[in-house]
Design a protein around this motif. Structure first.
Motif, PDB file in Angstrom:
ATOM      1  N   VAL A  75       0.841  -1.198   0.000  1.00 57.55           N
ATOM      2  CA  VAL A  75       0.000   0.000   0.000  1.00 57.55           C
ATOM      3  C   VAL A  75       0.878   1.251   0.000  1.00 57.55           C
ATOM      4  N   VAL A  76       1.946   1.232   0.791  1.00 59.87           N
ATOM      5  CA  VAL A  76       2.872   2.365   0.806  1.00 59.87           C
ATOM      6  C   VAL A  76       3.536   2.515  -0.566  1.00 59.87           C
ATOM      7  N   LYS A  77       3.847   1.399  -1.203  1.00 58.20           N
ATOM      8  CA  LYS A  77       4.433   1.444  -2.553  1.00 58.20           C
ATOM      9  C   LYS A  77       3.458   2.111  -3.532  1.00 58.20           C
ATOM     10  N   GLU A  78       2.175   1.818  -3.402  1.00 59.47           N
ATOM     11  CA  GLU A  78       1.188   2.453  -4.271  1.00 59.47           C
ATOM     12  C   GLU A  78       1.136   3.961  -4.024  1.00 59.47           C
ATOM     13  N   ALA A  79       1.252   4.371  -2.769  1.00 59.42           N
ATOM     14  CA  ALA A  79       1.262   5.808  -2.462  1.00 59.42           C
ATOM     15  C   ALA A  79       2.485   6.476  -3.080  1.00 59.42           C
ATOM     16  N   VAL A  80       3.621   5.827  -2.988  1.00 64.83           N
ATOM     17  CA  VAL A  80       4.842   6.376  -3.595  1.00 64.83           C
ATOM     18  C   VAL A  80       4.696   6.437  -5.108  1.00 64.83           C
ATOM     19  N   THR A  81       4.054   5.440  -5.701  1.00 64.21           N
ATOM     20  CA  THR A  81       3.823   5.435  -7.145  1.00 64.21           C
ATOM     21  C   THR A  81       2.959   6.620  -7.558  1.00 64.21           C
ATOM     22  N   ILE A  82       1.926   6.907  -6.782  1.00 65.57           N
ATOM     23  CA  ILE A  82       1.064   8.060  -7.076  1.00 65.57           C
ATOM     24  C   ILE A  82       1.867   9.351  -6.985  1.00 65.57           C
ATOM     25  N   VAL A  84       5.160   9.802  -7.252  1.00 64.72           N
ATOM     26  CA  VAL A  84       6.141   9.883  -8.341  1.00 64.72           C
ATOM     27  C   VAL A  84       5.457  10.248  -9.645  1.00 64.72           C
ATOM     28  N   ALA A  85       4.284   9.667  -9.900  1.00 64.22           N
ATOM     29  CA  ALA A  85       3.550   9.982 -11.130  1.00 64.22           C
ATOM     30  C   ALA A  85       3.159  11.452 -11.176  1.00 64.22           C
ATOM     31  N   VAL A  86       2.787  11.998 -10.031  1.00 67.65           N
ATOM     32  CA  VAL A  86       2.358  13.397 -10.006  1.00 67.65           C
ATOM     33  C   VAL A  86       3.550  14.345 -10.104  1.00 67.65           C
ATOM     34  N   TYR A  88       6.988  13.636 -10.759  1.00 67.84           N
ATOM     35  CA  TYR A  88       8.033  13.387 -11.755  1.00 67.84           C
ATOM     36  C   TYR A  88       7.471  13.352 -13.171  1.00 67.84           C
ATOM     37  N   PHE A  89       6.355  12.650 -13.355  1.00 66.69           N
ATOM     38  CA  PHE A  89       5.780  12.528 -14.699  1.00 66.69           C
ATOM     39  C   PHE A  89       4.685  13.556 -14.965  1.00 66.69           C
ATOM     40  N   HIS A  90       4.408  14.416 -13.990  1.00 64.17           N
ATOM     41  CA  HIS A  90       3.442  15.507 -14.115  1.00 64.17           C
ATOM     42  C   HIS A  90       2.040  15.011 -14.460  1.00 64.17           C
ATOM     43  N   ASP A  91       1.647  13.891 -13.865  1.00 65.49           N
ATOM     44  CA  ASP A  91       0.272  13.416 -14.016  1.00 65.49           C
ATOM     45  C   ASP A  91      -0.662  14.359 -13.272  1.00 65.49           C
ATOM     46  N   GLU A  92      -1.902  14.370 -13.695  1.00 61.58           N
ATOM     47  CA  GLU A  92      -2.897  15.206 -13.039  1.00 61.58           C
ATOM     48  C   GLU A  92      -3.258  14.603 -11.678  1.00 61.58           C
ATOM     49  N   PHE A  93      -3.259  15.439 -10.655  1.00 66.09           N
ATOM     50  CA  PHE A  93      -3.613  14.989  -9.314  1.00 66.09           C
ATOM     51  C   PHE A  93      -5.096  15.279  -9.112  1.00 66.09           C
ATOM     52  N   THR A  94      -5.923  14.246  -9.297  1.00 65.59           N
ATOM     53  CA  THR A  94      -7.368  14.412  -9.200  1.00 65.59           C
ATOM     54  C   THR A  94      -7.819  14.227  -7.756  1.00 65.59           C
ATOM     55  N   TRP A  95      -9.074  14.535  -7.508  1.00 63.23           N
ATOM     56  CA  TRP A  95      -9.615  14.363  -6.161  1.00 63.23           C
ATOM     57  C   TRP A  95      -9.659  12.890  -5.789  1.00 63.23           C
ATOM     58  N   LEU A  96      -9.837  12.015  -6.782  1.00 58.10           N
ATOM     59  CA  LEU A  96      -9.865  10.579  -6.521  1.00 58.10           C
ATOM     60  C   LEU A  96      -8.487  10.079  -6.063  1.00 58.10           C
ATOM     61  N   LYS A  97      -7.427  10.560  -6.724  1.00 58.70           N
ATOM     62  CA  LYS A  97      -6.079  10.209  -6.288  1.00 58.70           C
ATOM     63  C   LYS A  97      -5.794  10.766  -4.898  1.00 58.70           C
ATOM     64  N   GLY A  98      -6.258  11.979  -4.647  1.00 52.73           N
ATOM     65  CA  GLY A  98      -6.065  12.579  -3.327  1.00 52.73           C
ATOM     66  C   GLY A  98      -6.790  11.809  -2.238  1.00 52.73           C
ATOM     67  N   PHE A  99      -8.028  11.391  -2.539  1.00 52.12           N
ATOM     68  CA  PHE A  99      -8.789  10.605  -1.568  1.00 52.12           C
ATOM     69  C   PHE A  99      -8.129   9.254  -1.331  1.00 52.12           C
TER      70      PHE A  99
END
Length: 154
Positions: A75-82, A84-86, A88-99
């Motif tokens: 689960v922590v790895k998934e949080a780090v993936t989110i 890094v995506a936001v 480093y790769f400039h992915d959009e940080f949506t409310w769903l990702k934030g939640f």
């Protein structure tokens, strides 16, 4: 692991043979000359080695701790993936990702709090005061020679 891994490799190879566009292989820029072939193969081998050691580490971690600890680490790895995506790769940080990130942080925090409370309860002695586990460590060990002497005396 030793039973499932070969089956997974065979199924993956069969699906690759059936579904991947192998006719485009020679036209691909990653395999058009010997340097690109060597570099691509080294990258694939490095990724495979990383994946192998990640699975090996997970196996050792489960055998030493519990499956819940491995799930928390995942689960922590998934949080780090989110994150890094936001960042480093400039992915959009949506409310769903934030939640989802908030849920991960709350869940991991509650798990760590529970484990800390359990550890503190293990350190408490009979009087309810905190003590160290080493104070009563000698009671855990039995000297086998003394048991033999007791058996001979009876």
């Amino acid at each position: 692991m030793s039973y499932v891994a070969p089956i997974m490799a065979l199924v993956t190879a069969l699906l690759s043979l059936l579904l991947d566009p192998w006719h485009e292989f020679k036209r691909n820029n990653y395999f058009n000359n010997s340097w690109h072939v060597t570099r691509s193969l080294l990258l694939m081998l490095s990724g495979g080695a990383l994946a192998f050691f990640m699975v090996l580490t997970e196996f050792v971690l489960v055998s030493v701790t519990s499956a819940v600890t491995v799930q928390i680490a995942g689960v922590v790895k998934e949080a780090v993936t989110i994150l890094v995506a936001v960042f480093y790769f400039h992915d959009e940080f949506t409310w769903l990702k934030g939640f989802g990130l908030f849920t991960i942080l709350v869940g991991v925090s509650l798990f760590n709090w529970y484990k800390y409370q359990k550890l503190q309860a293990g350190h408490a002695n009979e009087d309810g005061m905190l003590g160290s586990r080493e104070t009563n460590a000698s009671a855990k060990y039995v000297i086998l020679e003394e048991i033999d002497d007791l058996d001979e005396g009876t």
